[in-house]
Scaffold this motif. Structure first.
Motif, short mmCIF file in Angstrom:
data_model
loop_
_atom_site.label_atom_id
_atom_site.label_comp_id
_atom_site.label_asym_id
_atom_site.label_seq_id
_atom_site.Cartn_x
_atom_site.Cartn_y
_atom_site.Cartn_z
N UNK A 1 0.73 -0.98 -0.05
CA UNK A 1 0.02 0.08 -0.03
C UNK A 1 0.85 1.23 -0.20
N UNK A 2 1.91 1.31 0.71
CA UNK A 2 2.88 2.60 0.73
C UNK A 2 3.52 2.67 -0.40
N UNK A 3 4.10 1.63 -1.29
CA UNK A 3 4.59 1.77 -2.42
C UNK A 3 3.49 2.32 -3.51
N UNK A 4 2.33 1.80 -3.45
CA UNK A 4 1.30 2.14 -4.32
C UNK A 4 1.10 3.54 -4.21
N UNK A 5 0.85 3.97 -3.01
CA UNK A 5 0.39 5.33 -2.59
C UNK A 5 1.57 6.38 -2.85
N UNK A 6 2.97 6.15 -2.74
CA UNK A 6 3.97 6.98 -3.09
C UNK A 6 4.10 7.32 -4.47
N UNK A 7 4.02 5.92 -5.41
CA UNK A 7 4.23 6.07 -6.73
C UNK A 7 2.90 6.58 -7.18
N UNK A 8 1.55 6.71 -6.87
CA UNK A 8 0.63 7.37 -7.43
C UNK A 8 0.55 8.82 -7.15
N UNK A 9 1.43 9.20 -6.11
CA UNK A 9 1.53 10.44 -5.79
C UNK A 9 2.34 11.23 -6.94
N UNK A 10 3.45 10.65 -7.47
CA UNK A 10 4.26 11.24 -8.71
C UNK A 10 3.27 11.30 -9.77
N UNK A 11 2.54 10.37 -10.12
CA UNK A 11 1.65 10.39 -11.40
C UNK A 11 0.62 11.62 -11.12
N UNK A 12 -0.03 11.86 -9.86
CA UNK A 12 -0.94 12.85 -9.72
C UNK A 12 -0.19 14.28 -9.94
N UNK A 13 1.16 14.41 -9.35
CA UNK A 13 1.73 15.38 -9.45
C UNK A 13 1.98 15.80 -10.99
N UNK A 14 2.32 14.98 -11.71
CA UNK A 14 2.78 15.25 -13.16
C UNK A 14 1.58 15.60 -13.83
N UNK A 15 0.46 14.94 -13.75
CA UNK A 15 -0.78 14.99 -14.36
C UNK A 15 -1.22 16.50 -14.06
N UNK A 16 -1.13 17.13 -12.74
CA UNK A 16 -1.77 18.19 -12.85
C UNK A 16 -0.88 19.54 -12.96
N UNK A 17 0.39 19.24 -13.51
CA UNK A 17 1.42 20.30 -13.51
C UNK A 17 0.81 21.37 -14.70
N UNK A 18 1.12 22.55 -14.67
CA UNK A 18 0.50 23.44 -15.78
C UNK A 18 0.73 23.18 -17.04
N UNK A 19 2.03 22.70 -17.36
CA UNK A 19 2.36 22.22 -18.71
C UNK A 19 1.68 20.97 -19.03
N UNK A 20 1.35 20.17 -18.12
CA UNK A 20 0.39 18.99 -18.32
C UNK A 20 -0.88 19.42 -18.88
N UNK A 21 -1.54 20.10 -18.05
CA UNK A 21 -2.89 20.48 -18.12
C UNK A 21 -3.14 21.41 -19.58
N UNK A 22 -2.11 21.99 -20.00
CA UNK A 22 -1.95 22.69 -21.11
C UNK A 22 -2.18 21.71 -22.59
N UNK A 23 -1.55 20.52 -22.22
CA UNK A 23 -1.61 19.61 -23.43
C UNK A 23 -1.53 18.18 -23.24
N UNK A 24 -0.85 17.46 -22.60
CA UNK A 24 -0.81 16.07 -22.39
C UNK A 24 -2.02 15.47 -21.75
N UNK A 25 -2.40 16.14 -20.47
CA UNK A 25 -3.39 15.61 -19.62
C UNK A 25 -4.81 15.73 -20.34
N UNK A 26 -5.05 16.90 -21.19
CA UNK A 26 -6.26 17.20 -22.16
C UNK A 26 -6.19 16.10 -23.08
N UNK A 27 -5.28 15.60 -23.73
CA UNK A 27 -5.33 14.63 -24.80
C UNK A 27 -5.63 13.35 -24.28
#
Length: 289
Positions: free
Chosen positions: A183-209
């Motif tokens: 569980x700890x490994x899963x949550x720690x790794x998910x945190x990295x994906x969440x942070x990447x997904x909501x970066x301004x540059x991701x919201x402007x392109x990759x996350x939209x796509x």
């Protein structure tokens, strides 16, 4: 055996789906759960524990922003605004669900007597849409962007919106079926994906796509949603005020009943062997004998 992670296939789960695509089943597998999940709505999770469920404990946070619930009626129904719904039968997916709880929140906002609310249980989004169009219910509540395509297709109409008075998504796990380390490994790794997904540059392109490709939503809807959603900065943390705020509203709505003077112990809700419980300084002092 990899973790089995329940989820609902909605745009909110985009970081989780991105994580799964790269993980390729090495550490976890996703199990689609239309009515409940590991990453689930805050209010049903907290209400379930408050009512005595031992099936799970909270282990992390996911989405911090409120959930925008649309108030939805039939395409040709006579209802034009929320106030028109007083005294009618509201559609819900099931008792104890988010659609059920939010009907109480709406009633409180409107000043209606919550003990006079009437409900029709219709299981899923298709059953709810059918009920408002055949007149067996007046309206139901569901997440705005998930149901907007149905409104765009003239299968229903939106007559208002009610945001949750709490952060919208938490993460829960069975207290024995998953190892603490996994569980700890899963949550720690998910945190990295969440942070990447909501970066301004991701919201402007990759996350939209990603959302357009995965869910087929129009680009303008995706961009509008991304402007409103805020994910947690750390999936391994849970803030105690989320528990207290949610329980307070659930009590007012009559969804949870506590005895006079009864205090909530956060450890009853949170698996502190997995999650870090963040308690404000004033709460720490007030809890000191």
């Amino acid at each position: 055996m990899p973790l089995r992670v329940g989820y609902v296939r909605e745009h909110f789960c985009s970081p989780l789906l991105q994580y799964e695509a790269e993980d390729k089943g090495k550490t976890f597998t996703l199990v689609e759960c239309p009515s409940a999940s590991c990453a689930a709505l805050t209010d049903p999770l907290i209400a379930g524990i408050a009512k005595g469920s031992q099936a799970y404990k909270l282990v992390g946070s996911y989405v911090n922003s409120p959930l925008k619930w649309a108030v939805i009626t039939g395409h040709n129904s006579p209802y034009e605004q929320i106030s028109d719904l007083q005294g009618t039968t509201l559609g819900i997916s099931r008792y104890g669900s988010g659609s059920h709880t939010m009907a109480y929140v709406m009633a409180l906002q409107q000043g209606w007597a919550t003990d006079q609310l009437k409900f029709g249980v219709n299981d899923d989004i298709r059953g709810l849409l059918d009920s408002v169009n055949d007149g067996s219910t007046s309206a139901f509540m569901w997440e705005w962007f998930t149901t907007k395509p149905f409104a765009d297709a003239n299968e229903c109409r939106f007559i208002g919106a009610v945001p949750t008075p709490w952060p919208s998504w938490l993460i829960a796990a069975h207290p024995e079926r998953a190892s603490l380390a996994e569980l700890k490994t899963f949550l720690s790794s998910l945190t990295l994906y969440v942070r990447e997904f909501q970066k301004p540059e991701a919201r402007a392109g990759p996350s939209v796509e990603f959302i357009k490709k995965t869910f087929g939503y129009p680009e303008e809807d995706v961009k509008a949603w991304l402007q409103t959603v805020e994910y947690t900065r750390d999936c391994t943390e849970i803030h105690s005020e989320v528990l207290s705020r949610t329980l307070s509203v659930l009590q007012q709505a009559g969804a949870v009943t506590l005895q006079d003077g009864e205090k909530i112990d956060p450890s009853e809700f949170v698996n502190r062997n997995v999650a870090t419980l963040i308690i404000p300084e004033d709460e720490k002092h007030s809890a000191t004998p």
